[in-house]
Design an enzyme around this catalytic site. Structure first.
Site, mmCIF file in Angstrom:
data_model
loop_
_atom_site.group_PDB
_atom_site.id
_atom_site.type_symbol
_atom_site.label_atom_id
_atom_site.label_comp_id
_atom_site.label_asym_id
_atom_site.label_seq_id
_atom_site.Cartn_x
_atom_site.Cartn_y
_atom_site.Cartn_z
ATOM 1 N N LYS A 194 63.461 14.786 50.333
ATOM 2 C CA LYS A 194 62.179 14.386 49.742
ATOM 3 C C LYS A 194 62.376 13.876 48.319
ATOM 4 C CE LYS A 194 57.453 15.891 48.893
ATOM 5 N NZ LYS A 194 56.435 16.933 49.105
ATOM 6 N N GLU A 200 72.799 20.197 48.184
ATOM 7 C CA GLU A 200 73.549 20.300 49.435
ATOM 8 C C GLU A 200 73.556 18.957 50.167
ATOM 9 O OE1 GLU A 200 71.284 24.315 49.063
ATOM 10 O OE2 GLU A 200 70.924 22.204 48.600
ATOM 11 N N GLY A 253 58.068 19.266 52.912
ATOM 12 C CA GLY A 253 59.289 19.100 53.690
ATOM 13 C C GLY A 253 59.215 19.698 55.079
ATOM 14 N N ARG A 254 58.653 20.910 55.208
ATOM 15 C CA ARG A 254 58.608 21.553 56.522
ATOM 16 C C ARG A 254 57.489 21.001 57.387
ATOM 17 N NH1 ARG A 254 57.140 24.461 52.468
ATOM 18 N NH2 ARG A 254 55.216 25.690 52.365
ATOM 19 N N GLU A 339 58.374 30.422 55.085
ATOM 20 C CA GLU A 339 58.364 29.721 53.806
ATOM 21 C C GLU A 339 56.935 29.390 53.382
ATOM 22 O OE1 GLU A 339 60.237 25.606 52.878
ATOM 23 O OE2 GLU A 339 61.703 27.098 52.228
ATOM 24 N N HIS A 370 68.629 40.112 77.933
ATOM 25 C CA HIS A 370 69.836 40.924 78.006
ATOM 26 C C HIS A 370 70.418 41.190 76.627
ATOM 27 C CE1 HIS A 370 70.128 40.648 82.428
ATOM 28 N NE2 HIS A 370 69.511 39.490 82.232
ATOM 29 N N LYS A 484 68.751 28.901 43.548
ATOM 30 C CA LYS A 484 69.344 27.578 43.307
ATOM 31 C C LYS A 484 69.705 27.409 41.829
ATOM 32 C CE LYS A 484 67.238 24.080 45.311
ATOM 33 N NZ LYS A 484 66.140 23.234 45.845
#
Length: 511
Positions: A194, A200, A253-254, A339, A370, A484
């Site tokens: 964005k 990263e 962003g999400r 978030e 399981h 960060k």
């Protein structure tokens, strides 16, 4: 007039009949009252939402209805769709619904123009305008990676125009794995950020350019597509303006899968499917916007979520997709819900009173049966469960495969509710199942692009509705900022930390 505390106290004081008691008498009427469908149109059919195996009853629904009125849910919903500010800490609207055609007409027009621009580039690439392209390495993190990964994995198993690899982790192993699967002469790089400053993402992008250069690609920069709300930053970084696909700053962003962040999905399955995904989401938008009261299926889900966290003290909610194509859906929901609603202050900045978001987790059926269902059935935690399945199979094998899959899905919900004892005499405590454990079932007619879009939009609005009822802002996300900043301080050198962190830095050779 009741205060908010009074309304919550009223909900907490309501009787708590068991699920067996709630189903006693006319169980079919209860199913009718707490189930509903959203139709998606065309060949996609629709989605059935069944909340009858939860502890919702008319008294609980009425109590939450009073809370919704007190929190001006209708007014906040209107602000969301009209493009007004609903993110007060950042002074922004939340315009993700405009990306699929719902909301302020001017913003919808702008969004459609940007999607059309993306469509033209996707079609041009598919037609060979950038040479022979067989691979796309999509680099992003958070919402810029989780959405594309989910969409590609869910929709491209039958047909893929392009082999897509989504890389989010700064761990170089992830990028090297993508490199090993791709021919650099036939690979595009999509950089999704964005702000176009995420450390990263930009570090991985630099390494991807070096990989192209080291493998004989003469113009590695010409192989980059930028997906961003900061196009000027992409230009500064070296991306050609014709290969920048922007999206609005007011899209979080999400919530950005519907924007150019969805470029890898369109590259994998084509713009027709991508537009179908938008249309499925729009069908949910319209239901959520236009349906009032407990008939609003999204709001009803939020009522159940808040009932279990605030009244019953549940700290987690589990999501199990009985469909291999939705294997990444629980991961996607983790970011969307935790978030968005994992906050400690209200929209006004006051400390919250009570819990906010539960911990969202889950897996894929029947594998999860399981692995973790022991705790769900016989553990001491009360954990609401969502089951998601598709009536139509995603495979062409013997129908027995899908029949067994669905029967397991439905049986798990029934067993969580009913309980029982599996011993011969019905007395062995080790084989006892207490029952009265809630679940909801989301049953899709089919799992196609429109259905996937609808499922995502449903949970977006579910998250928003819960936030409104709690009085918090679901659209900011400052929780990652402190860590960060400290990571940057370590990189810069000279910063002092606690004794444990200093020892770890020394042990790793970083100080």
């Amino acid at each position: 007039m009741n205060t908010l505390a009074d309304l919550w106290s009223k909900l907490a004081a309501l009787p708590r009949p068991t699920l067996a008691e709630l189903f006693a008498g006319d169980g079919a009427a209860r199913v009718d009252a707490l189930s509903g469908r959203i139709e998606l149109g065309g060949e996609s059919g629709g989605i059935l939402f069944d909340w009858s195996k939860t502890h919702l009853d008319q008294a609980v629904l009425a109590g939450f209805g009073e809370l919704a009125d007190a929190m001006d849910f209708a007014g906040m919903r209107a602000k969301l769709f009209s493009g007004e500010i609903v993110n007060p800490t950042e002074g922004r609207a939340a315009d993700h619904a405009t990306l699929r055609g719902t909301g302020d007409p001017a913003k919808v027009e702008e969004a459609m123009a940007l999607i059309e621009r993306m469509g033209m580039l996707v079609e041009a690439i598919h037609q060979g305008a950038l040479g022979e392209i067989e691979h796309l390495i999509h680099i992003g993190i958070g919402g810029s990676a989780l959405g594309p990964a989910l969409g590609v994995d869910a929709l491209s198993r039958d047909l893929s125009y392009c082999d897509v690899h989504v890389v989010s982790n700064i761990d170089g192993v992830a990028l090297e794995q993508a490199f090993a699967a791709c021919d650099p002469a036939k690979t595009l790089i999509a950089v999704a950020s964005k702000t176009f400053t995420t450390i990263e993402t930009m570090t991985n992008a630099e390494s991807a350019l070096k990989w192209l250069r080291d493998n004989g690609v003469s113009d590695p920069g010409g192989r980059v597509i930028a997906l961003t709300a900061a196009p000027e930053k992409a230009v500064e970084w070296g991306v050609d303006e014709t290969r920048i696909l922007p999206f609005q700053e007011s899209v979080g962003g999400r919530y950005s899968i519907w924007s150019s962040i969805g470029f890898p999905i369109a590259m994998a399955v084509g713009m027709e499917d991508f537009r179908s995904m938008l249309a499925g989401a729009q069908a949910v938008d319209e239901h959520f916007r236009d349906t009032d009261g407990t008939a609003n299926l999204v709001l009803r889900a939020a009522f159940a979520d808040l009932y279990y966290t605030h009244v019953r003290g549940c700290q987690t909610r589990a999501v199990f997709a009985y469909d291999e194509r939705l294997g990444l859906f629980p991961d996607y929901l983790q970011q969307l819900e935790m978030e968005s609603n994992g906050k400690r202050v209200t929209s006004a900045g006051a400390p919250v009173d009570g819990p906010t978001a539960p911990i969202t987790w889950g897996g894929v059926g029947t594998d999860a049966q399981h692995a973790v269902f022991q705790l769900l059935h016989q553990g001491t935690h009360l954990i609401p469960v969502d089951f998601i399945a598709s009536v139509a199979p995603g495979d062409e094998l013997d129908p027995a495969h899908h029949r067994i899959l669905l029967t397991n899905c439905f049986a798990q919900g029934a067993a969580l509710m009913a309980g029982g004892n599996m011993s011969a005499d019905g007395e062995d405590p080790a084989r006892a199942f207490p029952g009265d454990r809630p679940s909801a079932t989301i049953l899709c007619d089919d799992l196609d692009a429109a259905t996937l879009g609808a499922l995502i939009a449903f949970h977006e609005h579910r998250t928003f509705a819960s936030a409104v009822l709690m009085g918090i802002n679901p659209f900011d996300q400052f929780g990652v900022e402190l860590g960060k900043k400290m990571a940057k301080d370590i990189e810069a050198g000279g910063a002092q930390f606690d004794a444990s962190t200093e020892a770890l830095l020394k042990a790793a050779g970083l100080s």
